[in-house]
Design a protein around this motif. Structure first.
Motif, PDB file in Angstrom:
ATOM      1  N   LEU A  49      21.864   1.743  -6.722  1.00  0.00           N
ATOM      2  CA  LEU A  49      20.075   2.004  -7.060  1.00  0.00           C
ATOM      3  C   LEU A  49      19.147   1.762  -6.877  1.00  0.00           C
ATOM      4  CD1 LEU A  49      20.799   1.977 -11.039  1.00  0.00           C
ATOM      5  CD2 LEU A  49      20.124   4.004  -9.959  1.00  0.00           C
ATOM      6  N   GLY A  50      18.204   2.638  -6.041  1.00  0.00           N
ATOM      7  CA  GLY A  50      17.867   1.859  -5.645  1.00  0.00           C
ATOM      8  C   GLY A  50      15.959   2.557  -5.378  1.00  0.00           C
ATOM      9  N   LEU A  51      15.135   2.411  -4.374  1.00  0.00           N
ATOM     10  CA  LEU A  51      13.802   3.455  -4.317  1.00  0.00           C
ATOM     11  C   LEU A  51      13.925   4.186  -4.017  1.00  0.00           C
ATOM     12  CD1 LEU A  51      10.996   0.610  -3.617  1.00  0.00           C
ATOM     13  CD2 LEU A  51      11.058   1.969  -5.573  1.00  0.00           C
ATOM     14  N   ALA A  52      13.949   5.509  -4.270  1.00  0.00           N
ATOM     15  CA  ALA A  52      13.763   6.588  -3.274  1.00  0.00           C
ATOM     16  C   ALA A  52      12.818   7.083  -2.164  1.00  0.00           C
ATOM     17  CB  ALA A  52      13.207   7.719  -4.210  1.00  0.00           C
ATOM     18  N   ASP A  53      11.811   6.318  -2.159  1.00  0.00           N
ATOM     19  CA  ASP A  53      11.337   6.089  -0.458  1.00  0.00           C
ATOM     20  C   ASP A  53      10.353   4.770  -1.078  1.00  0.00           C
ATOM     21  OD1 ASP A  53       9.101   7.041   0.981  1.00  0.00           O
ATOM     22  OD2 ASP A  53       8.477   8.421   0.274  1.00  0.00           O
ATOM     23  N   PRO A  54      10.319   3.794  -0.291  1.00  0.00           N
ATOM     24  CA  PRO A  54       9.564   3.130  -0.658  1.00  0.00           C
ATOM     25  C   PRO A  54       8.238   2.870  -0.141  1.00  0.00           C
ATOM     26  CG  PRO A  54      12.699   2.504   0.172  1.00  0.00           C
ATOM     27  CD  PRO A  54      11.941   4.261   0.409  1.00  0.00           C
ATOM     28  N   ALA A  55       8.564   3.623   0.380  1.00  0.00           N
ATOM     29  CA  ALA A  55       6.573   3.723   0.953  1.00  0.00           C
ATOM     30  C   ALA A  55       5.467   4.492  -0.092  1.00  0.00           C
ATOM     31  CB  ALA A  55       6.521   5.072   1.925  1.00  0.00           C
ATOM     32  N   THR A  56       6.537   4.615  -0.870  1.00  0.00           N
ATOM     33  CA  THR A  56       5.325   5.615  -1.759  1.00  0.00           C
ATOM     34  C   THR A  56       5.551   4.758  -2.987  1.00  0.00           C
ATOM     35  OG1 THR A  56       6.990   6.499  -3.278  1.00  0.00           O
ATOM     36  CG2 THR A  56       6.045   7.861  -1.301  1.00  0.00           C
TER      37      THR A  56
END
Length: 278
Positions: free
Chosen positions: A56-63
């Motif tokens: 499990l992790g961020l789908a898009d860390p930039a957002t």
């Protein structure tokens, strides 16, 4: 040194601190607790399938955006999450059908039962099982997965080790001796225990003595912040439970606060119904 090594391994084994809900919710769950709950949900929904590695992790860390309250060390910012998992299944049902049912079970458990903001659930079939007897019990079949999850936790811990050490050390340094010794027996802890859905106080971050940690913040940024670590009862929405805990603790700690009161809640375990509270 042995005690220190054991403590480090325990912290790394928790994996990432995943956001529950959005930036305003001020809540997180350990990856270890989330994955355990997801496994049980998948096993109950599809006895003929077996989950392998789960991430499990961020789908898009930039957002991703920072939380509205001070976050625990190493906690991920708020943002949609991506769940990826390997699975094995029997030949009794076509793999696409199994994958569809498994995806639905994981999505329901993650989004509805836990409160994770899931953006995608990606599955990969890695093996075929000969029959139902090959699936075995969940506990017996997940030892390799626990190793893989520990490695994932070690990776996450390495990335944030400096931050965790600095922040937790600073936080511990601002507490008074009375708080450090008695905080779990105080009014805030009693309030937390009384919230429906809280199975028990469950401290694992920053040492076993600090399930409820309150500190006054600096003169430059006045206020009072409390961090709470709990186990929730399986079947109760973890996000709803943390919201109730935050509301109750904010009221309990507001008296005499030097500024705004904030509360962060970390779910460190999801206890199956019937487990005795510790």
């Amino acid at each position: 040194m042995d005690r220190l090594t054991q403590a480090v391994r325990q912290q790394l084994g928790l994996g990432r601190l995943l956001p529950l809900g959005g930036a305003a919710d001020g809540a997180w769950i350990t990856e270890h607790a989330a994955v355990g709950a997801l496994r049980r949900a998948a096993s109950a929904a599809l006895p003929g399938a077996r989950l392998g590695t789960v991430r499990l992790g961020l789908a898009d860390p930039a957002t991703a955006v920072p939380a509205a309250v001070p976050a625990p060390p190493s906690a991920l910012p708020a943002g949609p999450l991506r769940l990826t998992a390997d699975f094995a299944a029997t030949v009794d049902e076509p793999l696409p059908a199994v994958a569809g049912r498994l995806r639905a079970a994981l999505w329901s458990a993650g989004a509805e039962t836990l409160g994770l903001d899931l953006d995608a659930v990606d599955l990969r079939a890695t093996a075929l099982l000969d029959g139902p007897e090959a699936v075995g019990s969940t506990e017996a079949m997940t030892a390799p997965e626990r190793q893989a999850d520990a490695e994932s936790g070690a990776e996450a811990g390495t990335e944030s080790g400096a931050e965790a050490g600095t922040e937790s050390g600073a936080e511990a340094g601002t507490e008074s001796g009375a708080e450090a010794g008695t905080e779990d027996d105080g009014s805030a802890a009693r309030v937390v225990r009384a919230v429906p859905g809280v199975a028990r106080l469950a401290p694992v971050l920053g040492g076993p003595a600090h399930a409820v940690r309150t500190r006054d913040r600096t003169d430059e940024e006045p206020g009072r912040h409390t961090q709470v670590q709990i186990a929730v009862t399986e079947g109760r929405c973890a996000l709803d439970v943390t919201a109730a805990v935050r509301e109750a603790v904010a009221v309990a700690t507001a008296d005499g606060a030097p500024g705004p009161v904030t509360v962060a809640v970390v779910v460190t375990a999801v206890d199956p119904v019937g487990r005795a509270a510790r």
